[in-house]
Enzyme design. Structure first.
Site, PDB file in Angstrom:
ATOM      1  N   THR A 394      84.393  76.053 -15.410  1.00  0.00           N
ATOM      2  CA  THR A 394      85.352  76.724 -16.243  1.00  0.00           C
ATOM      3  C   THR A 394      84.928  76.501 -17.699  1.00  0.00           C
ATOM      4  O   THR A 394      83.975  75.786 -17.959  1.00  0.00           O
ATOM      5  CB  THR A 394      86.688  76.053 -15.862  1.00  0.00           C
ATOM      6  OG1 THR A 394      86.878  76.300 -14.481  1.00  0.00           O
ATOM      7  CG2 THR A 394      87.857  76.478 -16.640  1.00  0.00           C
ATOM      8  N   THR A 412      88.128  80.964 -16.584  1.00  0.00           N
ATOM      9  CA  THR A 412      87.132  80.661 -15.548  1.00  0.00           C
ATOM     10  C   THR A 412      86.802  81.868 -14.694  1.00  0.00           C
ATOM     11  O   THR A 412      87.615  82.801 -14.576  1.00  0.00           O
ATOM     12  CB  THR A 412      87.675  79.533 -14.639  1.00  0.00           C
ATOM     13  OG1 THR A 412      86.644  79.100 -13.760  1.00  0.00           O
ATOM     14  CG2 THR A 412      88.872  79.965 -13.824  1.00  0.00           C
ATOM     15  N   ASN A 414      85.570  80.581 -11.835  1.00  0.00           N
ATOM     16  CA  ASN A 414      85.536  79.541 -10.804  1.00  0.00           C
ATOM     17  C   ASN A 414      84.161  78.900 -10.704  1.00  0.00           C
ATOM     18  O   ASN A 414      83.849  77.998 -11.457  1.00  0.00           O
ATOM     19  CB  ASN A 414      86.026  80.047  -9.442  1.00  0.00           C
ATOM     20  CG  ASN A 414      86.361  78.891  -8.514  1.00  0.00           C
ATOM     21  OD1 ASN A 414      86.718  77.810  -8.994  1.00  0.00           O
ATOM     22  ND2 ASN A 414      86.251  79.067  -7.224  1.00  0.00           N
ATOM     23  N   ASP A 436      89.895  78.998  -4.480  1.00  0.00           N
ATOM     24  CA  ASP A 436      90.912  78.030  -4.921  1.00  0.00           C
ATOM     25  C   ASP A 436      92.179  78.085  -4.061  1.00  0.00           C
ATOM     26  O   ASP A 436      93.061  77.241  -4.205  1.00  0.00           O
ATOM     27  CB  ASP A 436      91.277  78.265  -6.397  1.00  0.00           C
ATOM     28  CG  ASP A 436      90.339  77.511  -7.341  1.00  0.00           C
ATOM     29  OD1 ASP A 436      89.526  76.713  -6.851  1.00  0.00           O
ATOM     30  OD2 ASP A 436      90.423  77.731  -8.561  1.00  0.00           O
ATOM     31  N   SER A 466      93.648  74.046 -11.409  1.00  0.00           N
ATOM     32  CA  SER A 466      93.783  72.739 -12.075  1.00  0.00           C
ATOM     33  C   SER A 466      93.698  72.872 -13.592  1.00  0.00           C
ATOM     34  O   SER A 466      93.754  71.866 -14.305  1.00  0.00           O
ATOM     35  CB  SER A 466      92.662  71.802 -11.625  1.00  0.00           C
ATOM     36  OG  SER A 466      92.794  71.513 -10.271  1.00  0.00           O
TER      37      SER A 466
HETATM   38  N1  GLY Z   1      88.774  77.409 -10.636  1.00  0.00           N
HETATM   39  C1  GLY Z   1      89.113  76.148 -11.123  1.00  0.00           C
HETATM   40  C2  GLY Z   1      90.558  76.012 -11.435  1.00  0.00           C
HETATM   41  O1  GLY Z   1      91.222  77.019 -11.607  1.00  0.00           O
HETATM   42  O2  GLY Z   1      91.060  74.930 -11.481  1.00  0.00           O
END
Ligand code: GLY
Length: 585
Positions: A394, A412, A414, A436, A466
């Site tokens: 990210t 992000t 990802n 995710d 996250s």
């Molecule tokens: N793709 C990582 C997050 O959204 O935490």
């Protein structure tokens, strides 16, 4: 001889008392000088601005944000321009084909957030990444367009600008489009990524055409022009965000989906909306934290970690002593266990936000903490299941303007370079954010985070994240804008940056550069960056029942701004762990 100790802006000066006796009038100017904040920081910030500051994962992007600030734009304008610029300069994570979160604190103290997280397409289903025997086929949710969620960035930036920006949409996108058209010199990070991930990225024709001219990775310092991306950005600039979701760009995305086995339709794109949501807010000791709520699990987990740490006299523990690492790891593992049990898209499930971030709940959670022993992961489980796996790639940027408006954005696609597929004719990469979701109960995702029931795939749902863009105030005055990439490590990175500043009174550069640890409940291990803990400390932790593992990689990359309370100057500090840049004025 006796000494008098004076704190001189984070360093201590010892003055011999006999020398002072009878000479105070003479020495008074010297003493006053010592009280001035003369910049004797342990580590210099990367840039200092009296008015505004942008810190992002790329210097060119930060400078574009700065140009917008200089032209009279506010922090929201600069953030939007920086976000679009990162789509050009940091293709590994910057994007228009992904999503993210923006936390805003206006100069008058108003707080809000913009959720532009991707959503599952209408044709998505709970078992779409399982084979006939119910086993996971990991490539399906990570590699290729079946892994792609409906992108949110363009509508997210549009919503932020419409509600809180001041400059025209075209003005904010034009610098990114110019850079894509005119090109820039390939930096070390991009070049080495392209060498390392050649097999993955060259598989896809449109991606290979962008990054592998004559079938070779773009060379270091070569001029990198992106004409298709420039044209896409100009269309979005001219026709607004709807162009991306309903116009020519939407058509190109759907054509790519149809050609490569993806699910996203014109209706999925047209139906995508970014959402303004209230921030998650809580106090940690003498500071107030403003952060992102669901569908990010980041803000709630951050609150849980810090609320538990508040029950410990952290400053009294030696920095990175066994006691300190033990307390942090125990707080982190309880927060991550709850992440799996309770968190998901608030439009689909009820998330007990206020209960989870309350001090009462932290006290209950901390009830079985032992100063002597590690609590086994299975004993902190809450609800059905355990943790999931998330990607580290990210990118985070922080912005403050001359009025004191602050914006914290984490965005992000990802995985590194998302799902690997660029949209033919449109010049940008698509995300693999579907990974995710909980692909299968109790399975770990790309980030080894365990999937729970609230995060199961449903059409139109946002996958749990996250990402933890965060703003901190002290005495109602802006103090810090921060955040990080790193999957689950985002949350523990942000917690450590805040604790370093508040508990150990580090300056911003120290707080960011300090080595980090990470515990995410499952796997039940303390991960550390290399050279974080001494052998003795690791042995002590092992005797307490912890498994400690040094990882080769980094933990987080917290591009931050600290506001000096003495003069309101903005200290930009990027994280040396990755390519980044700070630009202030
Ligand atoms: N793709 C990582 C997050 O959204 O935490």
């Amino acid at each position: 001889m006796g000494y008098m100790q004076i704190k001189h802006f984070k360093t201590y000066v010892l003055l011999p008392l006999p020398l002072l006796r009878g000479r105070l009038p003479l020495l008074l100017p010297l003493l006053l000088l010592l009280l001035l904040p003369t910049g004797s920081l342990a580590r210099n910030p990367d840039a200092v601005g009296r008015r505004g500051m942008v810190v992002s994962g790329n210097l060119m992007a930060s400078r574009i944000g700065l140009t917008i600030l200089r032209r009279g734009g506010n922090a929201i304008d600069a953030a939007v321009a920086t976000g679009f610029a990162l789509a050009v300069t940091e293709p590994r994570a910057g994007n228009i084909g992904g999503g993210g979160f923006m936390v805003i604190r206006l100069a008058d103290g108003t707080t809000t957030t913009i959720d532009f997280r991707e959503r599952a397409p209408a044709a998505a289903g709970r078992d779409m990444y399982l084979d006939g025997n119910g086993q996971i086929v990991p490539e399906l949710s990570q590699d290729g367009v079946l892994a792609t969620g409906v992108p949110g960035s363009v509508r997210g930036y549009a919503l932020a600008r419409e509600k809180y920006g001041t400059l025209g949409w075209n003005t904010l996108i034009a610098p990114a489009a110019d850079l894509a058209e005119n090109g820039y010199a390939v930096g070390y990070q991009l070049h080495s990524d392209l060498v390392e991930y050649e097999d993955f990225l060259k598989k896809y024709e449109a991606t290979a055409a962008i990054f592998y001219p004559k079938s070779r990775p773009l060379r270091l310092n070569a001029l990198f022009k992106q004409p298709d991306l420039a044209a896409t950005l100009r269309r979005i600039a001219a026709d607004g965000a709807d162009e991306f979701y309903e116009g020519e760009t939407a058509g190109l995305i759907v054509r790519q989906m149809n050609a490569s086995g993806g699910l996203i339709t014109m209706a999925d794109l047209a139906n995508y909306q970014a959402v303004e949501r209230p921030a998650v807010e809580f106090d940690y000791r003498d500071v107030h934290v403003i952060t992102m709520g669901p569908p990010s699990g980041g803000g709630i987990a951050l609150a849980q970690i810090l609320n538990q740490l508040e029950r410990v006299d952290v400053p009294d523990l030696g920095y990175h002593s066994a006691g300190h690492v033990h307390a942090m790891a125990e707080a982190q593992k309880r927060a991550f266990a709850d992440r799996t049990a309770y968190l998901g898209d608030p439009d689909f499930i009820k998330v007990p936000v206020q209960e989870l971030i309350s001090d009462d709940y932290a006290a209950r959670r901390w009830g079985d903490f032992s100063e002597l022993w590690a609590t086994p992961g299975k004993d902190v489980a809450n609800g059905d299941l355990a943790g999931a796996y998330e990607s580290e790639y990210t990118t985070h940027f922080s912005v403050v303007d001359r009025h004191g408006n602050a914006v914290s954005v984490t965005t992000t696609i990802n995985g590194l370079y998302g799902c690997g597929v660029a949209v033919a004719g449109a010049g940008f990469l698509l995300n693999n954010e579907m990974d995710d979701f909980t692909i299968k109960l109790a399975n770990r995702n790309m980030w080894s985070l365990v999937g729970g029931v609230p995060n199961l795939i449903e059409p139109g749902k946002r996958m749990l994240s996250s990402m933890t863009p965060t703003i901190v105030t002290r005495d109602d005055k802006l103090m810090l804008v921060t955040g990080s990439p790193g999957g689950g490590r985002i949350i523990t990175t942000v917690a450590q940056v805040i604790s370093n500043l508040v508990d150990y009174e580090m300056d911003i550069k120290q707080a960011i550069d300090a080595p980090r640890i990470h515990h995410q409940w499952l796997p039940d291990i303390i991960q550390t960056e290399r050279f974080t803990l001494s052998r003795e400390t690791r042995q002590q932790l092992a005797r307490m029942g912890h498994v400690v593992q040094e990882r080769d990689g980094i933990i987080g990359a917290a591009n931050s701004i600290y506001i000096d309370p003495a003069n309101n100057w903005k200290h930009g500090a990027f994280d040396s762990r990755r390519e980044a840049g700070a630009a202030g004025y």
